[in-house]
Design a protein around this motif. Structure first.
Motif, PDB file in Angstrom:
ATOM      1  N   MET A  30      14.715  31.618  70.036  1.00 52.65           N
ATOM      2  CA  MET A  30      14.603  31.308  68.614  1.00 52.65           C
ATOM      3  C   MET A  30      15.831  31.849  67.895  1.00 52.65           C
ATOM      4  O   MET A  30      16.216  32.998  68.104  1.00 52.65           O
ATOM      5  N   THR A  31      16.455  31.021  67.073  1.00 50.64           N
ATOM      6  CA  THR A  31      17.602  31.450  66.279  1.00 50.64           C
ATOM      7  C   THR A  31      17.279  31.220  64.803  1.00 50.64           C
ATOM      8  O   THR A  31      16.343  30.503  64.459  1.00 50.64           O
ATOM      9  N   ASP A  32      18.094  31.814  63.945  1.00 48.39           N
ATOM     10  CA  ASP A  32      17.919  31.596  62.508  1.00 48.39           C
ATOM     11  C   ASP A  32      18.104  30.123  62.169  1.00 48.39           C
ATOM     12  O   ASP A  32      17.459  29.613  61.252  1.00 48.39           O
ATOM     13  N   GLN A  33      18.977  29.429  62.904  1.00 44.61           N
ATOM     14  CA  GLN A  33      19.197  28.014  62.625  1.00 44.61           C
ATOM     15  C   GLN A  33      17.915  27.212  62.840  1.00 44.61           C
ATOM     16  O   GLN A  33      17.554  26.387  62.004  1.00 44.61           O
ATOM     17  N   TYR A  34      17.208  27.439  63.959  1.00 41.19           N
ATOM     18  CA  TYR A  34      15.947  26.734  64.203  1.00 41.19           C
ATOM     19  C   TYR A  34      14.932  27.069  63.112  1.00 41.19           C
ATOM     20  O   TYR A  34      14.270  26.201  62.562  1.00 41.19           O
ATOM     21  N   LYS A  35      14.816  28.350  62.815  1.00 39.57           N
ATOM     22  CA  LYS A  35      13.856  28.778  61.799  1.00 39.57           C
ATOM     23  C   LYS A  35      14.169  28.139  60.451  1.00 39.57           C
ATOM     24  O   LYS A  35      13.289  27.594  59.785  1.00 39.57           O
ATOM     25  N   ASN A  36      15.436  28.150  60.054  1.00 39.72           N
ATOM     26  CA  ASN A  36      15.816  27.601  58.755  1.00 39.72           C
ATOM     27  C   ASN A  36      15.620  26.091  58.691  1.00 39.72           C
ATOM     28  O   ASN A  36      15.275  25.554  57.634  1.00 39.72           O
ATOM     29  N   GLU A  37      15.830  25.404  59.807  1.00 39.93           N
ATOM     30  CA  GLU A  37      15.593  23.958  59.827  1.00 39.93           C
ATOM     31  C   GLU A  37      14.125  23.645  59.558  1.00 39.93           C
ATOM     32  O   GLU A  37      13.804  22.736  58.794  1.00 39.93           O
ATOM     33  N   ILE A  38      13.226  24.405  60.173  1.00 37.18           N
ATOM     34  CA  ILE A  38      11.795  24.181  59.956  1.00 37.18           C
ATOM     35  C   ILE A  38      11.403  24.571  58.533  1.00 37.18           C
ATOM     36  O   ILE A  38      10.685  23.843  57.850  1.00 37.18           O
ATOM     37  N   LEU A  39      11.914  25.693  58.049  1.00 34.07           N
ATOM     38  CA  LEU A  39      11.567  26.138  56.698  1.00 34.07           C
ATOM     39  C   LEU A  39      12.171  25.240  55.623  1.00 34.07           C
ATOM     40  O   LEU A  39      11.730  25.274  54.478  1.00 34.07           O
ATOM     41  N   SER A  40      13.161  24.419  55.974  1.00 32.72           N
ATOM     42  CA  SER A  40      13.758  23.514  54.998  1.00 32.72           C
ATOM     43  C   SER A  40      12.907  22.262  54.766  1.00 32.72           C
ATOM     44  O   SER A  40      13.180  21.482  53.853  1.00 32.72           O
ATOM     45  N   LEU A  41      11.858  22.076  55.588  1.00 34.57           N
ATOM     46  CA  LEU A  41      10.939  20.967  55.362  1.00 34.57           C
ATOM     47  C   LEU A  41      10.238  21.169  54.020  1.00 34.57           C
ATOM     48  O   LEU A  41      10.105  22.296  53.544  1.00 34.57           O
ATOM     49  N   ASN A  42       9.768  20.120  53.438  1.00 36.69           N
ATOM     50  CA  ASN A  42       9.114  20.191  52.134  1.00 36.69           C
ATOM     51  C   ASN A  42       7.678  20.711  52.311  1.00 36.69           C
ATOM     52  O   ASN A  42       6.718  19.945  52.236  1.00 36.69           O
ATOM     53  N   ILE A  43       7.556  22.024  52.570  1.00 33.32           N
ATOM     54  CA  ILE A  43       6.248  22.642  52.803  1.00 33.32           C
ATOM     55  C   ILE A  43       6.105  23.886  51.934  1.00 33.32           C
ATOM     56  O   ILE A  43       7.095  24.494  51.539  1.00 33.32           O
ATOM     57  N   ASP A  44       4.874  24.252  51.655  1.00 32.22           N
ATOM     58  CA  ASP A  44       4.567  25.469  50.913  1.00 32.22           C
ATOM     59  C   ASP A  44       4.562  26.621  51.907  1.00 32.22           C
ATOM     60  O   ASP A  44       3.709  26.682  52.795  1.00 32.22           O
ATOM     61  N   LEU A  45       5.507  27.525  51.782  1.00 34.56           N
ATOM     62  CA  LEU A  45       5.666  28.598  52.762  1.00 34.56           C
ATOM     63  C   LEU A  45       4.522  29.605  52.748  1.00 34.56           C
ATOM     64  O   LEU A  45       4.435  30.456  53.627  1.00 34.56           O
ATOM     65  N   ASN A  46       3.632  29.519  51.766  1.00 29.85           N
ATOM     66  CA  ASN A  46       2.481  30.421  51.716  1.00 29.85           C
ATOM     67  C   ASN A  46       1.283  29.867  52.478  1.00 29.85           C
ATOM     68  O   ASN A  46       0.264  30.538  52.580  1.00 29.85           O
TER      69      ASN A  46
END
Length: 86
Positions: free
Chosen positions: A32-48
């Motif tokens: 797991m890298t920050d790039q993979y994590k950031n790509e998923i978190l960049s989806l239009n989702i509520d992070l909570n």
């Protein structure tokens, strides 16, 4: 392409990639890298809220950088969607 089946779990801004057996990938197969994590978190989702995605880690050659291919959303905003078409 070579692929490894993958389940992505997102909850409270945390991202984890699991095998089809619900185990974290071994470092030999995936890191797991920050790039993979950031790509998923960049989806239009509520992070909570909680999300589970069916996916695959695809690579052109064994040992090369893997790309994440999303196939399906299993849990959306904490609601399990499998078998529920609405």
């Amino acid at each position: 392409y070579n692929g490894i089946r993958n389940v992505i779990h997102v909850k409270n801004g945390n991202v984890n990639f699991y095998t089809r057996d619900c185990e974290l990938h071994s470092p030999k197969n995936f890191r797991m890298t920050d790039q993979y994590k950031n790509e998923i978190l960049s989806l239009n989702i509520d992070l909570n809220l909680e999300y589970i995605f069916d996916s695959e880690l695809m690579a052109k050659q064994i040992g090369s950088k893997k790309e994440v291919v999303l196939y399906d959303v299993l849990t959306f905003e904490g609601k399990y969607l499998f078998g529920n078409p609405t």
